[in-house]
Structure formats: C-alpha cells, structure tokens
Design an enzyme around this catalytic site. Structure first.
Site, PDB file in Angstrom:
ATOM      1  N   SER A   1       0.854  -1.192   0.000  1.00 13.34           N
ATOM      2  CA  SER A   1       0.000   0.000   0.000  1.00 13.34           C
ATOM      3  C   SER A   1       0.886   1.236   0.000  1.00 13.34           C
ATOM      4  CB  SER A   1      -0.885   0.002   1.241  1.00 13.34           C
ATOM      5  OG  SER A   1      -0.083   0.288   2.368  1.00 13.34           O
ATOM      6  N   LYS A   2       0.232   2.391  -0.033  1.00 12.04           N
ATOM      7  CA  LYS A   2       0.962   3.655  -0.095  1.00 12.04           C
ATOM      8  C   LYS A   2       1.983   3.791   1.032  1.00 12.04           C
ATOM      9  CE  LYS A   2      -2.571   6.284  -2.471  1.00 12.04           C
ATOM     10  NZ  LYS A   2      -3.937   5.983  -2.080  1.00 12.04           N
ATOM     11  N   ARG A   3       1.681   3.157   2.170  1.00 10.70           N
ATOM     12  CA  ARG A   3       2.605   3.229   3.298  1.00 10.70           C
ATOM     13  C   ARG A   3       4.003   2.740   2.907  1.00 10.70           C
ATOM     14  NH1 ARG A   3       2.338  -0.424   6.903  1.00 10.70           N
ATOM     15  NH2 ARG A   3       0.806  -1.665   5.805  1.00 10.70           N
ATOM     16  N   HIS A   4       4.043   1.770   1.987  1.00 11.13           N
ATOM     17  CA  HIS A   4       5.336   1.183   1.613  1.00 11.13           C
ATOM     18  C   HIS A   4       6.103   2.043   0.610  1.00 11.13           C
ATOM     19  CE1 HIS A   4       2.943  -2.408   2.889  1.00 11.13           C
ATOM     20  NE2 HIS A   4       4.047  -2.619   3.557  1.00 11.13           N
TER      21      HIS A   4
END
Ligand code: GLU
Length: 497
Positions: free
Chosen positions: A253-256
C-alpha cells in the site's frame, strides 16, 4: 491444443497499481510465449466508481509499461465490444435463458433484510450465506411481482451441499464447500450484471482459455464455475497469482512507497526496468538471472513455475535493476529522461537549444553512475548552479584555514583571470604551475582548488566538473551558472574579507 486466449480485465475505478500490472504482465508473457492472444477487457459495470479518465489512464499506463493487446476497446477484435458497459444485451439474453430454464430466479429480499441476515450470521460466528428465502417462490408469482414493478435481483440456483473443486495452475487442486456458497446474484435490481456473472459470460463469449488473475478472486471462482455449468459453458483453466506484499508482509500500500505505475514513471523508473522487475514478482528464470530482456522473459516464462507464496515488493531491488537499465541507455536518451525532472525543478529552461542538449547529455553522463532513478538528478545538478560561500560546510571551511590554501587560491586566481577558456588540459598545467609557485602539493594543493571551484569539500571529479561549469556558464538557465574564474575570484574575496 487450442491456442491460448487470455485477458486482463481491469475495472476503471483507480490507477493501475503494481499488483494489477503484474497480473497483466503474466497474462501477456503467457500469451506471447505460445503465440496466443492477449485481450484487454474493461470491466466498467460499477457505474458509480468507474470513470472514463481511469479507463484512458489504464490503457496509457499499460502501454507505457510496454504491454500491447491484440484485442481491446481501442484496437477492436472479432469478440467485441471490449467494454462491459457495451455488452449489456449479452448479459440480459443469458439471464433470460437461465430464468426460462429455472436455473435462476428473482429475489425480492431488500438490502436491509439481507444485511440483517448477514450481521446475524456474523454475530453467531458463522459464514454469512444467503438463506434461499426467495428460491421457492412459484414462477408465476415472481413473474407477476416483477411485472408489477417490484424491485428484484436475479440469483443463480446452486446446490445446497456438496463439494466443488478445480485445479488451479498455480495453487494446485482446490475444493470448496457448497453449503458455504449461497445463491450468487447474477443481475442487480438496476439491471446491471454482477461481476461474477458478467465475467463468466464474457470469458465464454471471448473464448478465453486461461483466467490468470489475483488470488483475491479465488473465492469467486467456485461461483463462476457454477454459473458456467448452469449456462452449459466449459470453464476456462484458472491460475491465481499470490498477492503483492510490502517487506513487512502486509498488502502493498501507499505506506510502503509508490504503488501506482504512474508514480514509478514520475520517479524516473524506466518502463523496461519496471517490466523486468514485475516479471520477477513470484517467478524467477531457471538460471536465477535478474536482468532480462523482454524476449528473454517471453522465452523463459512458465506459469507452472509461479510461486504460491506471496511476492514481496522490494524497492531496493527495483532501484538496482533500474540502475542497470539506465547505464545501457545512449546519452541522448538519458538526457531526454532527465529533462522533465530538471525542468520541473526549475533548473532547466522550458525551451532547450541544441547547445543545452549537448551540455545536458554531458552532465547526465557525469552523474549517471550516482543515480538509480532520474528523480535523484535535480539534487545532484543543483551543485552546479549553487555556489554559496556563506553556506559552506565545516569541512570546506576547515580546508580554507589550512596553511597552503590562501596561497594556492591566490595563485589560481591570478592564472585563471588570464585564460579565456579553461579546459582540463589548461587546468592541469595551472595546477602544475601553482605547485611550483607555492610548493604545495597533493591534497594541500587539490583541496583548496576544489573548494575555490565548488565551495564544497567533496563532489564530482574536477576533470568532469570544470568542462561542465565552463560550458554551462555560456548557456542561459533560470539560475545562471558561474564560470570557474568567477568562483575563484569570489572565493578569494571571501577569504580576504
Ligand atoms: N475486474 C476484476 C478486477 O479488476 C477482474 C477480475 C478477473 O480477472 O476476473 O479485479
């Protein structure tokens, strides 16, 4: 054996992300390897979430990545149309057939009623399954209710018990308990087909031989096989690809980091590098090589060798592969990839003269081994545009305090003021003379020369830096580049102040 026909079937409800791009790529490699057909089908029946902008962008991103399709919404083909919203007549006709044969039935349960049932099952720790409340309504009654305008969905009649199994090309034999599968909805009350139904009709009418898609669809597969059976269709062969995860083993996800293909483009990842890397997400060639051309990938790719375990998206590996691809590009191509990053950072003019391009090629080449993506270039380039003695770092200040520095810089300033064009040869001669004049050599000589030219203690090799700055000083940039002579005289004034 039938020639393979595979499809990538995105919904235009968002940007193409790496998980889907990998699915598209595996379908493409599978088709290309056996001279089969790769089809693009746009699944846009979710009218609330689908947009024409996403539709357009999906195709643009697939093309950017280097995927082409033999049949699709824009290129056509004999099994079209290739957008589900244009295929409603097919779904309607098959649903009528199923109703007529009593393999499907109208269901009048309201969404609120169904939600209550679902919640009750969840509270009791059970899998929610449709109760089958409407499946026993006599056809005459249901026909009348529908004719009277009562809202209804169409559901498939499925067995209440037993096992349904299929062989997955990636995951092997799989079994599902029919008692946990309620009668699936085929057509919604607004007349639009449900995903599980439209996909079956389309895969059959488009003569799809293999369905290669993400593992998140595995629970849909028994429902789709049941629908195939009711319609008298032979189901395709299924292959479900594991999910793409971040290094912490959670869904990417964007977190990564970047997840949309478009973001990788913006960061200066080359399409060929992303293509190469995506092929390695859950698959590896027998010899373990990591940098492979498209043709090599086509030749080596085997769906049966795709791993069942989740694929970990490794940003560092992608960057490393990108670096290998950057190295092989001709200078002009490197400069073309670099240009938008540098222009957007305000370092290059919108309109580049031929002289600017020659200069840019030279500079990008000088920095090429220091980057693994083009978005890193503006930070490196700014060292050419900035010459700020007041913000000099401590190391550079220390060098200026050294015993030899003042003398070396003074001598350098005298000499450089007398030359028109400083090139490496001239600089070599000057350095030799300065050494003779001052008796300073080695780092006592070169460290102050570097600080005088760059206001920094380290950076690009001087034999690369000098021609770049001298050429750059003759060109027009949003922020001008100071010539070497100007830099040295400013340094001398700074020391003498
Ligand atoms: N439209 C579905 C998706 O984007 C396609 C699934 C399939 O390939 O059957 O997930």
């Amino acid at each position: 054996m039938k020639r393979a026909r595979v499809r990538f079937a995105p919904s235009p409800t968002g940007y193409l992300h790496v998980g889907n791009a990998r699915t598209a790529l595996f379908n493409w490699l599978f088709a290309r390897r056996q001279d089969g057909t790769f089809i693009l089908r746009i699944e846009d029946t979710d009218v609330e979430r689908s947009t024409t902008e996403y539709d357009r962008k999906l195709m643009e991103d697939l093309r950017w990545l280097g995927l082409d399709w033999d049949e699709g919404p824009d290129v056509g083909g004999e099994f079209g149309p290739y957008r589900q919203s244009q295929r409603l007549d097919f779904y309607r006709a098959h649903a009528e057939k199923l109703l007529k044969e009593d393999k499907a039935y109208p269901c009048f349960c309201s969404p609120e009623e169904l939600e209550q049932e679902r919640q009750k099952a969840l509270d009791a720790g059970q899998t929610p399954v449709y109760s089958g409340k409407c499946c026993g309504i006599p056809t005459e009654e249901s026909t009348q209710r529908v004719a009277a305008g009562e809202e209804a969905v169409i559901r498939l009649r499925t067995p209440d018990e037993g096992i349904i199994s299929f062989h997955d090309l990636v995951r092997g034999p799989l079994q599902f308990d029919l008692s946990l599968i309620g009668d699936p909805i085929l057509v919604r009350s607004n007349g639009l087909p449900a995903y599980n139904y439209a996909v079956v009709v389309d895969d059959f009418l488009m003569a799809i031989t293999h369905v290669i898609r993400g593992e998140d669809h595995i629970q849909n597969t028994p429902r789709q096989i049941l629908t195939c059976r009711a319609l008298g269709f032979d189901p395709p062969v299924f292959a479900h690809l594991s999910m793409v995860m971040g290094k912490d083993n959670t869904r990417l996800s964007k977190r990564h980091g970047a997840t949309a293909v478009d973001q990788f483009d913006k960061e200066g990842i080359l399409p060929s590098a992303l293509f190469n890397y995506l092929a390695l997400l859950g698959w590896a060639p027998p010899d373990g090589r990591e940098v492979l051309t498209k043709d090599e990938l086509i030749g080596l790719f085997r769906l049966e060798k795709v791993s069942r375990s989740s694929a970990i998206f490794d940003y560092d590996k992608l960057a490393w592969i990108n670096r290998q691809y950057i190295k092989t590009l001709p200078s002009r191509t490197k400069a073309e990839y670099a240009f938008p990053h540098l222009k957007d950072a305000g370092l290059l003019p919108e309109k580049m003269s031929p002289g600017h391009w020659v200069w840019l090629e030279q500079v990008v080449e000088a920095f090429a081994d220091k980057i693994d993506r083009f978005s890193q270039l503006p930070a490196l380039f700014s060292s050419l545009f900035e010459f700020s003695l007041s913000t000099m770092d401590d190391d550079a200040k220390e060098i200026l305090k050294e015993r030899c520095s003042l003398e070396v810089i003074r001598s350098f300033s005298d000499k450089i003021a007398r030359v028109e064009n400083l090139d490496n040869e001239m600089f070599g001669l000057m350095a030799k003379e300065i050494k003779e004049d001052t008796g300073c050599k080695g780092k006592d000589l070169y460290h102050p020369l570097r600080v005088a030219l760059t206001a920094k203690a380290s950076g690009l090799e001087l034999d690369k830096f000098i021609p770049i700055v001298e050429e750059g000083a003759k060109l027009v940039f949003p922020t001008p580049i100071k010539s070497c002579a100007q830099r040295v005289s400013e340094t001398l004034a700074y020391i003498d102040r």
